[in-house]
Design a protein around this motif. Structure first.
Motif, PDB file in Angstrom:
ATOM      1  N   GLU A  51      -3.107  19.210  -2.457  1.00 35.64           N
ATOM      2  CA  GLU A  51      -1.658  19.363  -2.579  1.00 35.64           C
ATOM      3  C   GLU A  51      -0.939  18.330  -1.706  1.00 35.64           C
ATOM      4  O   GLU A  51       0.234  18.034  -1.904  1.00 35.64           O
ATOM      5  CB  GLU A  51      -1.233  20.770  -2.137  1.00 35.64           C
ATOM      6  N   TYR A  62     -10.132  15.627   9.094  1.00 38.40           N
ATOM      7  CA  TYR A  62     -10.955  15.209   7.941  1.00 38.40           C
ATOM      8  C   TYR A  62     -10.929  16.377   6.968  1.00 38.40           C
ATOM      9  O   TYR A  62     -11.733  17.305   7.076  1.00 38.40           O
ATOM     10  CB  TYR A  62     -12.371  14.920   8.445  1.00 38.40           C
ATOM     11  N   SER A  97     -13.097  27.979  -0.746  1.00 38.95           N
ATOM     12  CA  SER A  97     -12.341  28.465   0.418  1.00 38.95           C
ATOM     13  C   SER A  97     -10.880  28.015   0.318  1.00 38.95           C
ATOM     14  O   SER A  97     -10.419  27.118   1.024  1.00 38.95           O
ATOM     15  CB  SER A  97     -13.009  27.976   1.706  1.00 38.95           C
TER      16      SER A  97
END
Ligand code: MTE
Length: 319
Positions: A77, A72, A234
């Protein structure tokens, strides 16, 4: 196999449909398409190695099941559905890899794949990852403090920001070739921290999770983890870290500045225009008919460690 519970995704389906339309119009938003419920049959296909690291037994947080952590994901990208990264990223070539450290530093240097895993002692850090979409996970990250790299690079007195760049390789990353698959983002994905945020001992460069090297969908071979900020800070699959005098425009800020700020500190008192940030869904909790919600904590529970960084900042303005 590895199916998410329906409840993990359905409560927000109306939002997701709206966001798909927004993305199609070019405005973009995290999670711009309806997540598929079925995950890759073998999301862990890429070969992963065991890591040697120091165990951390301090945390009292309960871990999210590994199959959710690797199934998940947000990694645009490879597509905007939660299952796309696990399905599409397995062939990402992580060795050879070069991480370049450059910009306003006395000692620019590079690290290759092996050096990423062996130069700095690795330790496990159990952190909660809180996404701006109002869900959270608890992950046993393996990595080293970003401060190790900063010390080695020796920033000049001009360096005020640390800027991170994801690999740009449209041949390997289909979302970089296809505007809609990639959620309308102008690639490469860029993130940044103030130098003092980057030096905070909580800020981690992660090379693994659950005892092994990072699966591609989680940002192999190296990604940032900043536990008091929303997950989009992150950044994954980093190829370059630059030290800069000026604050760069970061990816989500550029795409939708009224929704995503530079600071992105987890803050239950400041809502995102489309999601309340007061509480969060705990991915991997509950059964078929329930999923646990819990109150979101200021700075994601890391207030003691980081509140001092923002004592002179209005967090409503600097979201
Ligand atoms: N990094 C890159 N390069 N591309 C992305 O799309 N998504 C971000 C972040 N890093 C993203 C990224 C977002 S929105 C989140 S919530 C986290 O990665 C998700 O990390 P995870 O999939 O390991 O849970």
């Amino acid at each position: 196999m590895n199916k998410l519970q329906k409840n993990d995704v359905t409560p927000e389906h109306i939002f997701y449909q709206r966001r798909r339309i927004i993305a199609a119009l070019g405005a973009g938003a995290i999670g711009a398409s309806l997540p598929k419920i079925t995950l890759a049959d073998t999301p862990n296909k890429a070969s992963l190695s065991s890591l040697t690291f120091k165990k951390n037994n301090d945390s009292t947080l309960s871990l999210t099941p590994e199959n959710k952590v690797i199934g998940y994901n947000n990694f645009y990208e490879f597509g905007t559905s939660k299952s796309d990264p696990a399905n599409n990223a397995q062939h990402l070539k992580v060795d050879p890899w070069t991480l370049e450290i450059t910009g306003e530093v006395e000692n620019p240097f590079t690290l290759n794949y092996q050096q990423l895993l062996t130069t700095y002692p690795l330790e496990e850090r159990i952190y909660r990852l809180r996404c701006v979409e109002a869900w959270s996970m608890v992950v046993p990250w393996i990595g080293f403090e970003l401060a190790r790299i900063i010390e080695q690079a020796k920033p000049t007195s001009k360096a005020k920001y640390v800027v991170f760049h994801t690999l740009h390789d449209p041949e390997q990353m289909p979302g970089q070739k296809d505007y809609f698959l990639g959620g309308g983002i102008d690639y490469p994905y860029v993130e940044a921290l103030r130098l003092d945020e980057a030096l905070n001992p909580l800020t981690l460069l992660s090379v693994g999770l659950y005892g092994k090297t990072l699966p591609p969908q989680n940002g192999a071979p190296i990604r940032l983890v900043v536990p008091w900020k929303y997950g989009f800070k992150s950044i994954k699959s980093i190829v370059k870290i630059t030290f800069s005098e000026t604050r760069p425009q970061t990816t989500w800020e550029k795409l939708a500045p009224h929704e995503y700020g530079f600071y992105a500190n987890v803050n239950p008192q400041v809502d995102h225009p489309r999601w309340s940030q007061a509480s969060e869904r705990v991915i991997g909790s509950g059964g078929l008919f329930s999923i646990k919600r819990q109150p979101t904590l200021m700075f994601n529970g890391y207030e003691k460690e980081v509140a001092h960084l923002y004592k002179d900042l209005d967090l409503k303005v600097n979201y």
